[in-house]
Design an enzyme around this catalytic site. Structure first.
Site, PDB file in Angstrom:
ATOM      1  N   THR A  89      -0.169   7.192 -48.370  1.00  0.00           N
ATOM      2  CA  THR A  89       0.181   8.331 -49.222  1.00  0.00           C
ATOM      3  C   THR A  89       1.144   9.324 -48.561  1.00  0.00           C
ATOM      4  OG1 THR A  89      -1.923   9.386 -48.647  1.00  0.00           O
ATOM      5  CG2 THR A  89      -1.838   8.163 -50.717  1.00  0.00           C
ATOM      6  N   ARG A 114       7.763  -2.030 -60.095  1.00  0.00           N
ATOM      7  CA  ARG A 114       7.523  -1.149 -61.228  1.00  0.00           C
ATOM      8  C   ARG A 114       7.348   0.315 -60.858  1.00  0.00           C
ATOM      9  NH1 ARG A 114       2.778  -4.969 -62.846  1.00  0.00           N
ATOM     10  NH2 ARG A 114       3.017  -5.170 -60.599  1.00  0.00           N
ATOM     11  N   ARG A 223      12.471  -7.702 -50.014  1.00  0.00           N
ATOM     12  CA  ARG A 223      13.857  -8.034 -50.379  1.00  0.00           C
ATOM     13  C   ARG A 223      14.807  -8.065 -49.194  1.00  0.00           C
ATOM     14  NH1 ARG A 223      12.658 -10.567 -55.044  1.00  0.00           N
ATOM     15  NH2 ARG A 223      11.462  -9.209 -56.410  1.00  0.00           N
TER      16      ARG A 223
END
Lengths: 301, 301, 301, 301
Positions: A89, A114, A223
């Site tokens: 967090t 997302r 990625r």
């Protein structure tokens, strides 16, 4: 060169007027603001805005009234601790906003992440430009012989030439028809939202993409990885450099504990302990599948 | 007064050093940065950071290279259009980071808004302060007679005095025991993660909370509403003011199309049309439940 | 015993009427449906509903028209591959709905996992029961001497007795006052939404919690871990057993590649290679912090 | 007809074996399970699984041990209350899993709804089928003259014929080249992840899509709307029917309070009150923009 003179002028205008601010500010990333870093043949990535710095990660972790910790060394130590122990967090307290121009087939992979905010250029509303991704010869790769989801060597000779020719002419013809279909010159003109369906997946689109640092690291881990498709990896690799200039401690921790780290299964750990105790571990006595054992050997170099 | 001299000094230090930046900058919100706005008896809200401005909403909606639209008027018109037609993604391009001190029972409502980033002060790791929310006399409300989830008049006389006395003495006694349980003075000392369980829900906690403007508006619509519990509403009302100073066009659109707007059901729209055609619509002929008809009448003033 | 006869009767009624369905169905988890598994002194976890099975993971991964793969063996192999290579989306295709009764301080940790659906019992609307978590003697742990966020030995003798007495009497007194404050017997009665603030964090609450399997595994990895607080770990451990009965292949893969796995940093991998090559690696020559080196040694057993 | 005999046989096999379950079960949606409802020329939607029913919404809202409320009437009343007052979390307790076959340009709009689980057919790994969306003549619409993001009349005559011809021949040629590029017959064969870039956006893809009822209603409100593009609206309209068969009370409430409802701005409410008081409200005295006033008049029929 991906920018028109008008676009470059707009960027120059944005860079011309520094304003005073009391917010956390990082000269390393200010130097990149608004500039387009060219990628592939017509793409780019531009940093539009950022929130927070290394210190802001510590500030949030400690819920403090002032800056993060008392010293820069403490900040680095705390950030490494947080990363190592999956305290995610505090990293969410930094945010990056990018403007990205990229082929549609890359955008389709990218959008699967997302937890980000996206505004894409609308082909319902606007007209797309005549810009298509055509791979460089060494990126024109054959299907991998061993991995259904991978690439092998670059195509050679006539085959390479034929493929390049098709990619170019099909793109051009599709765009010609797109332009003719939407034209209202002497005809009704097809709706833009329909005409776009004729355009292939190597056409370029663009979007604003905003993401917090934790989710950005997750994106980059997947990625900027050797298993990712080359055309998205060039974007991820470039963003890695930008992040290193923005939050250097967090990026170094990410390199050490994520990018360069390995995860070993319960079976792998067991084998490792046996190896360190002097036992010879083989495919036969390792209790892993053939494929896993190969992956295990690769981890150990 | 919620801040210690050390805390105030840390805040002053943060406000003392403006830095040049090329990012979108809003003087109206810079004036608030880091300052604690007192709320309830020991709480506060502080703006720690922000990303974006009204123009950034337009810039993202148009995926532009420079600023939003050509003029400030166009920006406002576009923002109002986006809000009215539920185009929410451009508002996600602005981000706000707050430091909030609030009672635990308020924090428990607040945290239900999941699309935000949170770092809360850890009572596993640290020791909580002796600070409890004790309502002002006019906030010491009776249970509503008509609404299970609401409040009525303020308590009066002896009953009010008795309630206040209990709230205070129970809080103090619980905290005394908490402090004695974790003490390592001549004893082992109970683990902090256990000792905290003795503390009531009016104790104050604090967190860093970061949210995008679209989700912040959603939070404000629900929590700056007359049906929200008073103790969370004071936070929402204060945040509304801060947002108005940060993105004035977006906030005005939010007021007009969300806060001050009403949603009418299919049945209500039907009744309305009948009324405008001169028909008298009553509870009997409206095809709504009693309660809905009451809500409908309230909408029409 | 956490259930009243009326509650038990409601559960029995739900278990009395099997219905035919064409959905993926798992006898192993059907056997648990609706039953309350007791946890701590008044808590429980109940499976209310589930969607999908091991085969559904494969079905989604392959986007198939029928079941997952051709054979059960293939299903297991595919699931292990997906887990090992962080292909998380197929696991999101299974969903679990639980009814959980738990102390408020546990609920406050739990709710930080944001990617889940929650409906909590409302203390604004309803009256809470007089049920508080009071630890067993061996769970009444001292603060850890070496870890700010951990526990040491159990408290002994008089100190233990004193702590238990405080926890009990403070809880009872707070509840007595709560009950008296909301009473409308001869007085106005304080609003429930306010009266609840007097109740300590060991009071029990309950909620419906629904989550997909990927996010459930993430929750379990963090909360069924030795660093998690004991009082949430008992819930996570129990849920692990339920998941093992529901999706046995996925659970086994989770055990091997997550729960029982270790992640080694770039520096650790480097040290490991040196060790396997016969070099002696020490705290001095390992290029890790003291703490990391200790963690590294622990990984290697 | 979108299904091959093998696919149909797999579906029939799944429908052939009802199993007993104790879960909430809805005959109305069981009747649809696994069956493909054809949409557009090659698309479909299939219900793969569901969790919950109308009663489960009430059960979660009340955090109950048994079913929802005591009676079916109470369930309906509670559901309408929850929908009207934006209590969205109980609706999240129902979940629907669909298998959808759809053109890529529709998929690109659909995927913007981020709060859902998705597994898409992988064109990196697999070979796409030769199936393209070619609009019916009456769906071959011209660009709207008044709305940049809309459609006007259907194209006529030669223009329509020319457009259809281009859409068909460009698609076929692109697919021919795609097939030839990936062929390994006498050549290396281009990697699938690259070859797909030659395919236009009207090619069909497919995915498993799983979503909770609250987020599904949000999707349907935006996509079963007259402003949505026709090609996504046909999917949304069909899903509306399926949802009505699954959770009839919730769907009716959705129709009344969302689909058929209108939201009036503060200015509109003010005008409405003036109109009901007998005043004539005009574009000049309404304090709205021209466009808003037009929208206001449309709401009032």
């Amino acid at each position: 060169m991906p920018l028109s003179p008008e676009q470059q002028a707009e960027i120059d205008a944005l860079r011309a007027e520094p304003m005073p601010t009391l917010r956390a500010t990082v000269p390393g990333i200010e130097a990149h603001l608004y500039k387009a870093v060219p990628l592939l043949d017509h793409g780019f990535v531009r940093v539009i805005d950022y929130m927070g710095d290394d210190s802001a990660i510590c500030q949030a972790a400690r819920v403090s009234y002032g800056k993060g910790t008392k010293s820069v060394q403490n900040d680095e130590g705390l950030i490494r601790y947080l990363m190592r122990h999956w305290h995610s967090t505090p990293f969410e307290m930094c945010e990056l906003k990018l403007h990205v121009k990229l082929p549609v087939f890359v955008a389709r992979q990218w959008i699967r992440h997302r937890t980000a905010n996206v505004n894409e250029y609308s082909a319902r509303y606007s007209i797309l430009d005549r810009e298509f991704y055509i791979p460089e010869p060494d990126a024109l790769a054959a299907q991998s012989a061993i991995n259904n989801q991978g690439r092998g060597e670059a195509l050679q000779g006539e085959e390479a030439a034929r493929v390049l020719e098709w990619l170019k002419t099909d793109a051009m013809r599709s765009y010609d028809h797109y332009a003719e279909m939407i034209s209202q010159d002497g005809q009704q003109g097809l709706a833009r939202e329909l005409a776009r369906m004729n355009l292939p997946a190597n056409i370029y689109t663009q979007w604003y993409w905003k993401v917090d640092l934790h989710n950005l690291f997750h994106f980059l881990r997947l990625r900027a990885d050797s298993h990712a498709q080359y055309e998205i990896r060039v974007y991820a690799d470039e963003i890695c450099k930008l992040v290193a200039d923005w939050v250097p401690f967090a990026y170094k921790a990410f390199e050490d504990y994520r990018l360069g780290a390995v995860t070993m299964s319960a079976q792998m750990v067991d084998c490792l302990r046996r190896m360190l105790a002097g036992e010879e571990v083989t495919e036969e006595n390792c209790e892993m599948s053939k494929r896993e054992f190969r992956e295990f050997k690769a981890m150990l170099g």
